[in-house]
Design an enzyme around this catalytic site. Structure first.
Site, mmCIF file in Angstrom:
data_model
loop_
_atom_site.group_PDB
_atom_site.id
_atom_site.type_symbol
_atom_site.label_atom_id
_atom_site.label_comp_id
_atom_site.label_asym_id
_atom_site.label_seq_id
_atom_site.Cartn_x
_atom_site.Cartn_y
_atom_site.Cartn_z
ATOM 1 N N ARG A 216 0.848 -1.199 0.000
ATOM 2 C CA ARG A 216 0.000 0.000 0.000
ATOM 3 C C ARG A 216 0.884 1.251 0.000
ATOM 4 O O ARG A 216 0.595 2.227 -0.681
ATOM 5 C CB ARG A 216 -0.914 0.001 1.233
ATOM 6 C CG ARG A 216 -2.075 -0.969 1.123
ATOM 7 C CD ARG A 216 -3.089 -0.765 2.242
ATOM 8 N NE ARG A 216 -2.688 -1.359 3.502
ATOM 9 C CZ ARG A 216 -3.034 -2.580 3.916
ATOM 10 N NH1 ARG A 216 -3.809 -3.335 3.164
ATOM 11 N NH2 ARG A 216 -2.643 -3.038 5.083
ATOM 12 N N PHE A 238 -10.992 -5.310 -6.187
ATOM 13 C CA PHE A 238 -10.967 -6.119 -4.964
ATOM 14 C C PHE A 238 -10.527 -5.202 -3.805
ATOM 15 O O PHE A 238 -9.526 -5.430 -3.137
ATOM 16 C CB PHE A 238 -10.018 -7.330 -5.095
ATOM 17 C CG PHE A 238 -10.268 -8.188 -6.316
ATOM 18 C CD1 PHE A 238 -11.278 -9.147 -6.298
ATOM 19 C CD2 PHE A 238 -9.516 -8.027 -7.471
ATOM 20 C CE1 PHE A 238 -11.512 -9.949 -7.426
ATOM 21 C CE2 PHE A 238 -9.746 -8.812 -8.593
ATOM 22 C CZ PHE A 238 -10.732 -9.775 -8.579
ATOM 23 N N ASP A 260 -15.710 -3.882 -5.373
ATOM 24 C CA ASP A 260 -15.719 -5.077 -4.521
ATOM 25 C C ASP A 260 -17.113 -5.690 -4.570
ATOM 26 O O ASP A 260 -18.099 -4.986 -4.777
ATOM 27 C CB ASP A 260 -15.342 -4.724 -3.068
ATOM 28 C CG ASP A 260 -14.797 -5.916 -2.308
ATOM 29 O OD1 ASP A 260 -13.562 -6.026 -2.150
ATOM 30 O OD2 ASP A 260 -15.598 -6.778 -1.881
ATOM 31 N N SER A 261 -17.171 -6.997 -4.353
ATOM 32 C CA SER A 261 -18.479 -7.660 -4.369
ATOM 33 C C SER A 261 -19.186 -7.528 -3.021
ATOM 34 O O SER A 261 -20.362 -7.865 -2.916
ATOM 35 C CB SER A 261 -18.302 -9.142 -4.730
ATOM 36 O OG SER A 261 -17.339 -9.728 -3.886
ATOM 37 N N ASP A 310 -6.075 -7.082 -6.497
ATOM 38 C CA ASP A 310 -5.706 -7.812 -5.280
ATOM 39 C C ASP A 310 -6.799 -8.825 -4.948
ATOM 40 O O ASP A 310 -7.518 -8.685 -3.945
ATOM 41 C CB ASP A 310 -5.501 -6.819 -4.119
ATOM 42 C CG ASP A 310 -5.010 -7.510 -2.858
ATOM 43 O OD1 ASP A 310 -4.461 -8.621 -2.953
ATOM 44 O OD2 ASP A 310 -5.173 -6.926 -1.763
ATOM 45 N N CYS A 350 -2.386 -14.137 -3.773
ATOM 46 C CA CYS A 350 -2.093 -14.587 -2.412
ATOM 47 C C CYS A 350 -2.267 -16.101 -2.298
ATOM 48 O O CYS A 350 -2.404 -16.640 -1.209
ATOM 49 C CB CYS A 350 -2.970 -13.857 -1.395
ATOM 50 S SG CYS A 350 -4.723 -14.138 -1.634
HETATM 51 N N1 SAH Z 1 -6.792 -4.906 -1.317
HETATM 52 C C1 SAH Z 1 -7.469 -5.132 -0.065
HETATM 53 C C2 SAH Z 1 -7.706 -6.617 0.211
HETATM 54 C C3 SAH Z 1 -8.473 -7.382 -0.846
HETATM 55 S S1 SAH Z 1 -9.134 -8.885 -0.300
HETATM 56 C C4 SAH Z 1 -6.721 -4.438 1.064
HETATM 57 O O1 SAH Z 1 -5.577 -4.013 0.879
HETATM 58 O O2 SAH Z 1 -7.275 -4.335 2.157
HETATM 59 C C5 SAH Z 1 -10.132 -9.410 -1.610
HETATM 60 C C6 SAH Z 1 -11.460 -8.692 -1.757
HETATM 61 O O3 SAH Z 1 -12.053 -9.160 -2.959
HETATM 62 C C7 SAH Z 1 -12.482 -8.944 -0.667
HETATM 63 O O4 SAH Z 1 -12.901 -7.709 -0.152
HETATM 64 C C8 SAH Z 1 -13.678 -9.634 -1.372
HETATM 65 O O5 SAH Z 1 -14.927 -9.152 -0.910
HETATM 66 C C9 SAH Z 1 -13.465 -9.223 -2.791
HETATM 67 N N2 SAH Z 1 -13.927 -10.132 -3.852
HETATM 68 C C10 SAH Z 1 -13.804 -11.478 -3.936
HETATM 69 N N3 SAH Z 1 -14.221 -11.925 -5.134
HETATM 70 C C11 SAH Z 1 -14.620 -10.835 -5.830
HETATM 71 C C12 SAH Z 1 -15.154 -10.637 -7.141
HETATM 72 N N4 SAH Z 1 -15.310 -11.649 -7.988
HETATM 73 N N5 SAH Z 1 -15.434 -9.392 -7.527
HETATM 74 C C13 SAH Z 1 -15.256 -8.345 -6.670
HETATM 75 N N6 SAH Z 1 -14.743 -8.463 -5.444
HETATM 76 C C14 SAH Z 1 -14.444 -9.702 -5.020
#
Ligand code: SAH
Length: 406
Positions: A216, A238, A260-261, A310, A350
């Site tokens: 970040r 994400f 985000d979903s 991410d 990850c």
């Molecule tokens: N970048 C963030 C962490 C991401 S974790 C940080 O630094 O805090 C992954 C995220 O992806 C989660 O919030 C989850 O809700 C979301 N997610 C999972 N599958 C998804 C999809 N198909 N489309 C959108 N978001 C999704």
């Protein structure tokens, strides 16, 4: 303490002799005694040589997790505080592992990598959040929580053992206060001078993706000296609770679109953006499936200066690698197409089962299909408070690339 001896096959010995902390069921030749799950056992080679001591679980294919390879070290009352203190001490000297000053939220104990298999402890301000990933830790969690409370002087230790891998240990989900007070609905943390609200009781993992802290900061620095920063548009795919967004906005970028979903995650993202003094614009928080949203942007010919990808773990085991690779390639291909010339892709995986070199190959394959040029400016990895034991390559899971795209 149980005096059970577990003798390994000659073939099963090699990894243990090199201090890998796992003994799989196939490596076990003989068990002298009948250990209860979670009990300490002594591990020996076929000729009776001492190999180590660890805790037993008949319900897991990882039959033993080793705690010590030193015959004179017994796993007694003094063992656990000693190991905890080593982990706490390793995080005390700030700028060696925190590149940008001391945050008040970080991983305090990183399981196998800190010599305590199955135990994860994260610190969020005054609160500690504990995950017991194995039977051996689950049976000792009350004792460990008491020790942590004493050694760390915390307000309380909250359990978030709601993780799928516990099923492989014969355990079900458990959450709640282990000792001390119950954490508030949101704990406010400080990370590199940014403020975040963390829902330690209901958020993902233990509440926040602490492992991305350094990445970040890299994103936060990218446009810092760019005299056109205020015209840049960043797509934070994400987004979860807006971690990358807050850093990007701090570098004077005005527009960061979060996708985000999870509506709950986006609501916290809005609050985090506001908490750091930035404007909250509804159109910058998009609830949807990243795969679909990226296609929508392609169809509407939108372009970005930076795209952050991410995603959650696509491969949970070696069996899922191929399918996961397709998922990673898909989003990276679309992202490459959506970047302006000179734009930046910050892309992560990850999945532990996707090794760093494979991830780079997947991103390369996506680039080739997108018919763009790109260079790797930085290799990214999990933050220093998530160390990887050299004896335990499985401890490395987060990898990323920052690519400039032409
Ligand atoms: N970048 C963030 C962490 C991401 S974790 C940080 O630094 O805090 C992954 C995220 O992806 C989660 O919030 C989850 O809700 C979301 N997610 C999972 N599958 C998804 C999809 N198909 N489309 C959108 N978001 C999704």
């Amino acid at each position: 303490m149980s005096d059970v001896t577990v003798t390994l096959h000659a073939k099963g010995q090699k990894a243990v002799a090199r201090r890998h902390p796992w003994v799989f069921s196939g490596a076990v030749d003989r068990v002298d005694g009948s250990p209860a799950d979670g009990d300490i056992v002594t591990v020996r080679g076929v000729d009776g040589t001492f190999l180590g001591r660890g805790y037993w679980n008949s319900q897991s294919s990882i039959r033993i997790r080793l705690l010590s390879w030193d015959e004179s070290e017994t796993i007694d009352e003094a063992f656990w505080p000693r190991k905890l203190e080593r982990a706490i001490e390793a995080r005390r000297v700030d700028n060696r592992i925190y590149k940008h000053g001391t945050p008040n939220a970080y991983r305090l104990v990183n399981a196998e990598n800190d010599g305590i298999p199955g135990l994860v402890v994260d610190r969020y301000g005054d609160w500690l959040v504990l995950q017991a990933l194995t039977k051996g830790i689950d049976t000792r969690k009350a004792m460990l929580a008491e020790l942590l409370m004493k050694q760390f002087n915390a307000g309380g230790v909250y359990e978030r053992s709601d993780v799928d891998i516990r099923q492989k240990e014969g355990l079900t989900d458990e959450t709640g206060v282990l000792v001390g007070k119950e954490p508030p609905e949101f704990v406010e943390i400080d990370e590199n001078g940014r403020r975040f609200l963390v829902d330690v009781k209901r958020g993902h993992k233990t509440g926040f993706y602490l492992d991305q802290r350094e990445n970040r900061a890299v994103v936060g620095d990218w446009f810092r000296w760019d005299d056109q920063a205020d015209e840049r548009v960043v797509l934070n795919a994400f987004a979860y609770t807006g971690g990358f967004a807050v850093y990007a906005l701090g570098s004077l970028v005005k527009r960061v679109i979060n996708v985000d979903s999870s509506a709950d995650a986006l609501n916290v993202a809005r609050r985090n953006v506001a908490l750091n003094g930035f404007d909250v614009r509804d159109e910058d928080f998009v609830e949807g499936d990243v795969f679909e949203v990226l296609r929508y942007y392609r169809d509407s010919a939108q372009q970005f200066d930076m795209i952050i990808l991410d995603p959650p773990k696509f491969a949970h085991s070696a069996k899922q690698v191929e399918q996961a690779a397709r998922g990673y390639k898909d989003i990276n291909l679309m992202a490459f197409r959506l970047l302006k010339p000179g734009g930046v892709l910050v892309t992560f995986s990850c999945s532990g089962a996707i090794r760093t070199d494979l991830f780079q190959k997947i991103v390369f394959a996506a680039l080739a299909d997108a018919k763009r040029d790109a260079q790797i400016v930085r290799h990214l990895e999990q933050a220093g408070d998530h160390p990887i034991a050299l004896t335990f390559p499985e401890g490395e899971y987060l990898k990323g690339l920052l690519c400039r795209v032409w």
